[in-house]
Design a protein around this motif. Structure first.
Motif, short mmCIF file in Angstrom:
data_model
loop_
_atom_site.label_atom_id
_atom_site.label_comp_id
_atom_site.label_asym_id
_atom_site.label_seq_id
_atom_site.Cartn_x
_atom_site.Cartn_y
_atom_site.Cartn_z
N ASP A 2 59.51 -0.21 42.17
CA ASP A 2 58.41 -1.17 41.98
C ASP A 2 57.08 -0.45 41.77
OD1 ASP A 2 60.23 -3.14 42.35
OD2 ASP A 2 59.37 -3.97 44.17
N ARG A 3 56.85 0.59 42.56
CA ARG A 3 55.59 1.34 42.43
C ARG A 3 55.47 1.98 41.06
NH1 ARG A 3 53.47 6.10 42.37
NH2 ARG A 3 55.55 7.06 42.35
N ARG A 4 56.58 2.57 40.58
CA ARG A 4 56.54 3.24 39.27
C ARG A 4 56.33 2.23 38.14
NH1 ARG A 4 61.01 5.26 37.71
NH2 ARG A 4 62.40 4.81 39.46
N ILE A 5 56.95 1.03 38.25
CA ILE A 5 56.78 0.00 37.21
C ILE A 5 55.33 -0.44 37.15
CG2 ILE A 5 57.35 -2.39 36.61
CD1 ILE A 5 60.18 -1.85 37.68
N ARG A 6 54.74 -0.71 38.32
CA ARG A 6 53.34 -1.17 38.34
C ARG A 6 52.39 -0.08 37.83
NH1 ARG A 6 55.06 -4.00 43.24
NH2 ARG A 6 54.83 -6.25 42.86
N GLN A 7 52.64 1.17 38.24
CA GLN A 7 51.78 2.27 37.80
C GLN A 7 51.86 2.46 36.28
OE1 GLN A 7 52.88 6.09 39.45
NE2 GLN A 7 50.79 6.87 39.32
N TYR A 8 53.06 2.36 35.74
CA TYR A 8 53.25 2.52 34.29
C TYR A 8 52.55 1.40 33.52
CZ TYR A 8 55.62 2.04 29.81
OH TYR A 8 55.89 1.88 28.47
N LEU A 9 52.73 0.14 33.97
CA LEU A 9 52.13 -0.98 33.25
C LEU A 9 50.62 -0.95 33.34
CD1 LEU A 9 54.56 -3.89 34.21
CD2 LEU A 9 54.35 -2.76 32.00
N ARG A 10 50.07 -0.58 34.47
CA ARG A 10 48.60 -0.53 34.60
C ARG A 10 48.02 0.59 33.72
NH1 ARG A 10 46.18 -3.91 37.82
NH2 ARG A 10 47.32 -4.94 39.51
N ARG A 11 48.75 1.67 33.59
CA ARG A 11 48.27 2.76 32.74
C ARG A 11 48.34 2.37 31.25
NH1 ARG A 11 51.48 6.31 34.41
NH2 ARG A 11 52.93 6.38 32.64
N LYS A 12 49.42 1.69 30.86
CA LYS A 12 49.58 1.28 29.46
C LYS A 12 48.64 0.13 29.09
CE LYS A 12 52.60 2.27 26.89
NZ LYS A 12 52.71 3.23 25.76
N LYS A 67 47.37 -8.82 38.39
CA LYS A 67 48.47 -8.44 39.27
C LYS A 67 49.78 -8.48 38.51
CE LYS A 67 49.61 -12.97 41.26
NZ LYS A 67 49.86 -13.72 42.51
N ILE A 68 50.80 -7.82 39.08
CA ILE A 68 52.13 -7.72 38.48
C ILE A 68 53.14 -8.11 39.55
CG2 ILE A 68 53.81 -6.19 37.41
CD1 ILE A 68 51.35 -4.45 36.54
N THR A 69 53.93 -9.13 39.29
CA THR A 69 54.97 -9.56 40.23
C THR A 69 56.33 -9.13 39.71
OG1 THR A 69 55.22 -11.73 39.20
CG2 THR A 69 53.59 -11.53 40.96
N ILE A 70 57.23 -8.78 40.64
CA ILE A 70 58.56 -8.29 40.29
C ILE A 70 59.59 -9.09 41.07
CG2 ILE A 70 60.11 -6.29 40.35
CD1 ILE A 70 57.62 -4.51 40.16
N GLU A 71 60.60 -9.61 40.35
CA GLU A 71 61.67 -10.38 40.98
C GLU A 71 63.01 -9.76 40.58
OE1 GLU A 71 61.35 -14.64 40.45
OE2 GLU A 71 59.25 -14.41 39.86
N ARG A 72 63.93 -9.73 41.54
CA ARG A 72 65.26 -9.19 41.29
C ARG A 72 66.32 -10.18 41.75
NH1 ARG A 72 62.63 -4.34 42.79
NH2 ARG A 72 62.88 -2.69 41.24
N ALA A 73 67.38 -10.32 40.97
CA ALA A 73 68.53 -11.14 41.34
C ALA A 73 69.76 -10.46 40.75
CB ALA A 73 68.39 -12.56 40.81
N GLY A 74 70.48 -9.72 41.60
CA GLY A 74 71.63 -8.95 41.10
C GLY A 74 71.14 -7.81 40.23
N LYS A 75 71.64 -7.75 38.99
CA LYS A 75 71.21 -6.70 38.05
C LYS A 75 70.02 -7.14 37.21
CE LYS A 75 75.76 -4.51 37.59
NZ LYS A 75 76.82 -4.09 36.64
N LYS A 76 69.64 -8.38 37.35
CA LYS A 76 68.54 -8.91 36.54
C LYS A 76 67.21 -8.48 37.14
CE LYS A 76 71.20 -11.33 33.76
NZ LYS A 76 71.30 -11.05 32.31
N LEU A 77 66.26 -8.18 36.27
CA LEU A 77 64.91 -7.79 36.68
C LEU A 77 63.91 -8.60 35.87
CD1 LEU A 77 62.95 -5.82 38.19
CD2 LEU A 77 63.14 -4.33 36.21
N ARG A 78 62.99 -9.28 36.58
CA ARG A 78 61.96 -10.07 35.90
C ARG A 78 60.59 -9.58 36.34
NH1 ARG A 78 61.97 -16.22 37.27
NH2 ARG A 78 63.96 -16.13 36.16
N VAL A 79 59.78 -9.21 35.36
CA VAL A 79 58.43 -8.71 35.61
C VAL A 79 57.44 -9.69 34.98
CG1 VAL A 79 56.83 -6.79 35.31
CG2 VAL A 79 59.26 -6.33 35.59
N THR A 80 56.47 -10.15 35.77
CA THR A 80 55.46 -11.08 35.28
C THR A 80 54.10 -10.42 35.36
OG1 THR A 80 56.78 -12.92 36.13
CG2 THR A 80 54.52 -13.40 35.50
#
Length: 267
Positions: free
Chosen positions: A35-45, A53-66
């Motif tokens: 989660d930390r790496r995803i947020r750091q990457y998106l804020r840099r890009k 803000k960036i929210t992250i949801e997981r359900a099984g293998k699915k990943l949803r980033v808002t």
């Protein structure tokens, strides 16, 4: 010394929700780092896209980033090219297939009421060497004009190029930090200047939840039947106040006090 706590962390589970929504005890350390790496990457890009803000949801293998942003056009790009590139990069970063990763963009309608965006705006103006007092006043005026009930702005560091670092803050309206039902938004940003870093903190008091307005109270009065209101009024007129009931009646004999019975002495 004051005991400081994050205003949004204090309200988690009450009026606030978590930015990461998933539960996995076995892989928790790895997923937290992910989660930390995803947020750091998106804020840099998306540095110039006004990302709040960036929210992250997981359900099984699915990943949803808002991604919550005030400039969705910059995030999406021309014909959605930029958001597709971001989705592919996140899929490679997390060792998932591209179909398992979904990337959503939510627009922030009122950026003046978002504390993170206000803090970043203050930091950007400080980097352009604008006077810090002027920047703080302008930010507070815009936020209050947008409908906020209160705002507090705090900057710290070598303000104005001073040799000794100090803290300056301004406040308008009310910011009840200890009231749980108060919807307070908090943001933090840093300005990089030639003298070092200037920290910027912003608290915005939007509204007070669960509090009935005057219009709500009037609607409740309208719902009460007229007969019930008349009965309540008659009861209030007939029932004497507590002080009058307790007062002695003139001309009446005083109440006799109970005599104390002593135990008989043994012969």
């Amino acid at each position: 010394m004051g005991q400081k706590i994050h205003p949004e962390g204090l309200r988690l589970g009450y009026i606030r929700d978590w930015d990461s929504k998933w539960f996995n005890l076995r892989q928790m350390p790895d997923l937290l780092e992910e989660d930390r790496r995803i947020r750091q990457y998106l804020r840099r890009k998306l540095e110039g896209a006004a990302v709040s803000k960036i929210t992250i949801e997981r359900a099984g293998k699915k990943l949803r980033v808002t991604i919550f942003t005030a400039r969705p056009g910059i995030v999406i790009g021309k014909k959605g090219a930029d958001i597709d590139n971001l989705r592919n990069d996140i899929a490679q970063m997390t060792d998932r297939g591209t179909p398992d990763v979904s990337l959503n963009v939510m627009e922030i309608k009122r950026p003046e009421l978002d504390a993170q965006l206000v803090a970043e705006g203050v930091a950007l103006q400080l980097e352009k060497k604008v006077g810090f007092r002027r920047v703080m006043k302008k930010a507070m005026e815009r936020t209050m004009a947008a409908g906020a009930l209160g705002i507090k702005v705090r900057v710290s560091g070598r303000l104005g190029g001073a040799e000794i670092a100090r803290v300056e803050w301004m406040k308008e309206g009310r910011v009840p930090l200890q009231t749980f039902r108060a919807d307070i938004n908090y943001g933090f940003a840093e300005a990089l200047i030639t003298m070092g870093r200037i920290g910027c903190k912003v608290w915005i008091f939007k509204k007070e939840l669960f509090k009935k307005t005057r219009e709500d109270l009037m609607e409740e009065v309208k719902l009460v039947p007229k007969e019930a209101l008349e009965e309540l009024a008659k009861t209030a007129e007939v029932t004497p106040p507590a002080e009058e009931a307790a007062a002695p009646i003139p001309g009446a004999a005083p109440a006799e006090e109970d005599e104390e019975i002593l135990p008989e002495e043994s012969a």
